[in-house]
Scaffold this motif. Structure first.
Motif, PDB file in Angstrom:
ATOM      1  N   VAL A  58     -59.727 -81.240  12.665  1.00  0.00           N
ATOM      2  CA  VAL A  58     -58.866 -80.074  12.444  1.00  0.00           C
ATOM      3  C   VAL A  58     -59.506 -78.862  13.107  1.00  0.00           C
ATOM      4  N   MET A  59     -58.710 -77.823  13.330  1.00  0.00           N
ATOM      5  CA  MET A  59     -59.259 -76.573  13.851  1.00  0.00           C
ATOM      6  C   MET A  59     -59.949 -75.847  12.711  1.00  0.00           C
ATOM      7  N   LEU A  60     -61.120 -75.290  12.974  1.00  0.00           N
ATOM      8  CA  LEU A  60     -61.892 -74.588  11.958  1.00  0.00           C
ATOM      9  C   LEU A  60     -62.086 -73.144  12.396  1.00  0.00           C
ATOM     10  N   SER A  61     -61.875 -72.201  11.464  1.00  0.00           N
ATOM     11  CA  SER A  61     -62.042 -70.791  11.800  1.00  0.00           C
ATOM     12  C   SER A  61     -62.616 -70.039  10.607  1.00  0.00           C
ATOM     13  N   THR A  62     -63.571 -69.169  10.870  1.00  0.00           N
ATOM     14  CA  THR A  62     -64.102 -68.316   9.808  1.00  0.00           C
ATOM     15  C   THR A  62     -63.188 -67.113   9.574  1.00  0.00           C
ATOM     16  N   MET A  63     -62.209 -66.924  10.438  1.00  0.00           N
ATOM     17  CA  MET A  63     -61.273 -65.807  10.280  1.00  0.00           C
ATOM     18  C   MET A  63     -60.174 -66.193   9.286  1.00  0.00           C
ATOM     19  N   ASN A  64     -59.436 -65.192   8.828  1.00  0.00           N
ATOM     20  CA  ASN A  64     -58.341 -65.438   7.896  1.00  0.00           C
ATOM     21  C   ASN A  64     -57.055 -65.826   8.607  1.00  0.00           C
ATOM     22  N   ASP A  65     -57.072 -65.787   9.911  1.00  0.00           N
ATOM     23  CA  ASP A  65     -55.922 -66.216  10.703  1.00  0.00           C
ATOM     24  C   ASP A  65     -56.460 -66.937  11.936  1.00  0.00           C
ATOM     25  N   LEU A  66     -55.554 -67.470  12.719  1.00  0.00           N
ATOM     26  CA  LEU A  66     -55.943 -68.198  13.919  1.00  0.00           C
ATOM     27  C   LEU A  66     -55.131 -67.614  15.076  1.00  0.00           C
ATOM     28  N   PRO A  67     -55.750 -66.808  15.938  1.00  0.00           N
ATOM     29  CA  PRO A  67     -55.001 -66.168  17.015  1.00  0.00           C
ATOM     30  C   PRO A  67     -54.219 -67.192  17.843  1.00  0.00           C
ATOM     31  N   GLY A  68     -52.958 -66.858  18.074  1.00  0.00           N
ATOM     32  CA  GLY A  68     -52.094 -67.746  18.848  1.00  0.00           C
ATOM     33  C   GLY A  68     -51.335 -68.737  17.988  1.00  0.00           C
ATOM     34  N   TYR A  69     -51.588 -68.726  16.683  1.00  0.00           N
ATOM     35  CA  TYR A  69     -50.934 -69.652  15.761  1.00  0.00           C
ATOM     36  C   TYR A  69     -50.446 -68.892  14.535  1.00  0.00           C
ATOM     37  N   ARG A  70     -49.475 -69.490  13.859  1.00  0.00           N
ATOM     38  CA  ARG A  70     -49.041 -68.921  12.576  1.00  0.00           C
ATOM     39  C   ARG A  70     -49.075 -70.010  11.516  1.00  0.00           C
ATOM     40  N   VAL A  71     -49.413 -69.599  10.319  1.00  0.00           N
ATOM     41  CA  VAL A  71     -49.512 -70.524   9.195  1.00  0.00           C
ATOM     42  C   VAL A  71     -48.112 -70.785   8.658  1.00  0.00           C
ATOM     43  N   VAL A  72     -47.734 -72.059   8.541  1.00  0.00           N
ATOM     44  CA  VAL A  72     -46.423 -72.398   7.992  1.00  0.00           C
ATOM     45  C   VAL A  72     -46.539 -73.085   6.632  1.00  0.00           C
ATOM     46  N   ARG A  73     -47.753 -73.537   6.279  1.00  0.00           N
ATOM     47  CA  ARG A  73     -47.938 -74.149   4.964  1.00  0.00           C
ATOM     48  C   ARG A  73     -49.396 -74.018   4.548  1.00  0.00           C
ATOM     49  N   VAL A  74     -49.610 -73.690   3.286  1.00  0.00           N
ATOM     50  CA  VAL A  74     -50.957 -73.567   2.727  1.00  0.00           C
ATOM     51  C   VAL A  74     -51.164 -74.698   1.729  1.00  0.00           C
ATOM     52  N   PHE A  75     -52.246 -75.448   1.906  1.00  0.00           N
ATOM     53  CA  PHE A  75     -52.543 -76.581   1.025  1.00  0.00           C
ATOM     54  C   PHE A  75     -53.583 -76.245  -0.033  1.00  0.00           C
ATOM     55  N   GLY A  76     -54.280 -75.146   0.126  1.00  0.00           N
ATOM     56  CA  GLY A  76     -55.272 -74.733  -0.864  1.00  0.00           C
ATOM     57  C   GLY A  76     -56.696 -74.959  -0.402  1.00  0.00           C
ATOM     58  N   GLU A  77     -57.622 -74.762  -1.333  1.00  0.00           N
ATOM     59  CA  GLU A  77     -59.043 -74.839  -1.020  1.00  0.00           C
ATOM     60  C   GLU A  77     -59.484 -76.275  -0.777  1.00  0.00           C
TER      61      GLU A  77
END
Length: 148
Positions: free
Chosen positions: A17-36
């Motif tokens: 999977v893509m991993l990011s320390t940021m709260n967003d991922l530039p160039g992408y948008r979040v469409v579903r959150v699965f949780g921690e």
């Protein structure tokens, strides 16, 4: 500048999977959150390695054996975090963090945690591609008109 980021070349994708320390991922948008999600590993070194590291610590310098142990532990915790995210249906983990603790002066615990999400390329607002300036002209000043 609002073009989706290209996916990382396959040889650089160590985790599923893509991993990011940021709260967003530039160039992408979040469409579903699965949780921690988290990944955890606890490792100890053998007695002889600990003695050797003790002598090296007195002399000063990097403790390469311990550095390798922590690096391997970090990667193992990330792999476990990634596997949990995939099991939930995620393709990325955002707000990735690490925590490291010593247990009874004989073992190191490494935990990685973050938010599992499903992201899709962000095409930005609905723009008509034919109206976008070519890349070499994108940063030129707009032409002046007499009505301004």
């Amino acid at each position: 500048m609002n073009q989706p980021a290209p996916p990382a070349p396959q040889q650089y994708q160590q985790f599923p999977v893509m991993l990011s320390t940021m709260n967003d991922l530039p160039g992408y948008r979040v469409v579903r959150v699965f949780g921690e999600v988290f990944g955890l590993t606890v490792r100890s070194r053998n007695m002889f390695s600990n003695i050797g590291s003790g002598f090296k610590a007195m002399a000063g310098g990097e403790l390469k054996g311990l550095s390798k142990l922590l690096s391997d532990s970090r990667n193992e915790s990330l792999l476990r975090l990634s596997q949990e995210a995939v099991q939930r249906g995620a393709n990325a983990v955002l707000a990735l963090r690490f925590d490291c603790n010593e247990i009874a002066q004989t073992a190191s615990e490494i935990a990685s945690y973050g938010t599992a999400v499903y992201v899709v390329p962000d095409n930005g607002p609905q723009q008509q591609p034919q109206q976008q300036a070519p890349p070499q002209q994108q940063f030129q000043a707009p032409p002046q008109t007499p009505h301004q």
